[in-house]
Design a protein around this motif. Sequence first.
Motif, PDB file in Angstrom:
ATOM      1  N   THR A  21      -8.724   1.663  -9.230  1.00  0.00           N
ATOM      2  CA  THR A  21      -9.130   2.713 -10.167  1.00  0.00           C
ATOM      3  C   THR A  21      -7.889   3.428 -10.669  1.00  0.00           C
ATOM      4  N   VAL A  22      -8.050   4.217 -11.694  1.00  0.00           N
ATOM      5  CA  VAL A  22      -6.931   4.987 -12.244  1.00  0.00           C
ATOM      6  C   VAL A  22      -6.377   5.925 -11.175  1.00  0.00           C
ATOM      7  N   ASP A  23      -7.275   6.560 -10.432  1.00  0.00           N
ATOM      8  CA  ASP A  23      -6.824   7.471  -9.375  1.00  0.00           C
ATOM      9  C   ASP A  23      -5.996   6.735  -8.320  1.00  0.00           C
ATOM     10  N   GLN A  24      -6.409   5.515  -7.961  1.00  0.00           N
ATOM     11  CA  GLN A  24      -5.661   4.745  -6.977  1.00  0.00           C
ATOM     12  C   GLN A  24      -4.280   4.355  -7.518  1.00  0.00           C
ATOM     13  N   ILE A  25      -4.220   4.005  -8.789  1.00  0.00           N
ATOM     14  CA  ILE A  25      -2.930   3.651  -9.402  1.00  0.00           C
ATOM     15  C   ILE A  25      -2.009   4.858  -9.415  1.00  0.00           C
ATOM     16  N   LEU A  26      -2.540   6.014  -9.839  1.00  0.00           N
ATOM     17  CA  LEU A  26      -1.720   7.226  -9.884  1.00  0.00           C
ATOM     18  C   LEU A  26      -1.252   7.628  -8.494  1.00  0.00           C
ATOM     19  N   GLU A  27      -2.135   7.491  -7.511  1.00  0.00           N
ATOM     20  CA  GLU A  27      -1.760   7.817  -6.136  1.00  0.00           C
ATOM     21  C   GLU A  27      -0.649   6.885  -5.654  1.00  0.00           C
ATOM     22  N   ASP A  28      -0.762   5.609  -6.003  1.00  0.00           N
ATOM     23  CA  ASP A  28       0.256   4.638  -5.616  1.00  0.00           C
ATOM     24  C   ASP A  28       1.601   4.973  -6.256  1.00  0.00           C
ATOM     25  N   ILE A  29       1.587   5.368  -7.510  1.00  0.00           N
ATOM     26  CA  ILE A  29       2.828   5.739  -8.206  1.00  0.00           C
ATOM     27  C   ILE A  29       3.438   6.983  -7.582  1.00  0.00           C
ATOM     28  N   ASP A  30       2.578   7.962  -7.257  1.00  0.00           N
ATOM     29  CA  ASP A  30       3.088   9.199  -6.650  1.00  0.00           C
ATOM     30  C   ASP A  30       3.705   8.941  -5.275  1.00  0.00           C
ATOM     31  N   ARG A  31       3.167   7.988  -4.542  1.00  0.00           N
ATOM     32  CA  ARG A  31       3.674   7.697  -3.202  1.00  0.00           C
ATOM     33  C   ARG A  31       4.929   6.820  -3.220  1.00  0.00           C
ATOM     34  N   ALA A  32       5.207   6.198  -4.344  1.00  0.00           N
ATOM     35  CA  ALA A  32       6.361   5.291  -4.422  1.00  0.00           C
ATOM     36  C   ALA A  32       7.659   6.078  -4.299  1.00  0.00           C
ATOM     37  N   ALA A  33       8.604   5.481  -3.601  1.00  0.00           N
ATOM     38  CA  ALA A  33       9.922   6.108  -3.441  1.00  0.00           C
ATOM     39  C   ALA A  33      10.708   5.965  -4.741  1.00  0.00           C
ATOM     40  N   PRO A  34      11.634   6.876  -5.002  1.00  0.00           N
ATOM     41  CA  PRO A  34      12.437   6.783  -6.232  1.00  0.00           C
ATOM     42  C   PRO A  34      13.227   5.482  -6.334  1.00  0.00           C
ATOM     43  N   ASN A  35      13.547   4.873  -5.185  1.00  0.00           N
ATOM     44  CA  ASN A  35      14.298   3.616  -5.222  1.00  0.00           C
ATOM     45  C   ASN A  35      13.381   2.392  -5.203  1.00  0.00           C
ATOM     46  N   ASP A  36      12.108   2.583  -5.478  1.00  0.00           N
ATOM     47  CA  ASP A  36      11.150   1.479  -5.559  1.00  0.00           C
ATOM     48  C   ASP A  36      11.632   0.471  -6.611  1.00  0.00           C
TER      49      ASP A  36
END
Length: 107
Positions: A21-36
């Motif tokens: 879902t969009v919420d899951q995608i946004l949550e995944d992006i927010d949790r990603a480290a800056p060096n992802d």
Amino acid sequence: MNIVSKNKKRVVLPSRPNPPTVDQILEDIDRAAPNDPVFSILEKTGQDLHRPSDSDVDLRFQQCQQYLELNERLQESRGRLLRQREELRVAGEQLQSDMAEVKGQTL
């Protein structure tokens, strides 16, 4: 000679998972480290250079909201004008009828 068996057994694959879902995608992006790796690839290819700032996003959101409100008002005005046009058409027909009646009385 190449003999191929017509009785090949088909492999049954598992069904695909539901897309996130969009919420899951946004949550995944927010949790990603800056060096992802995704972010570093974007930086290397220059695709992240034109990312709008939060204030630009807020401004665009407000503009979209104003557009939707104005569009709704425009649709309401259109409906009102259509009703008024119909009222004027009926009034014009009535006026024509009254004028014909008056002309018939004077002759």
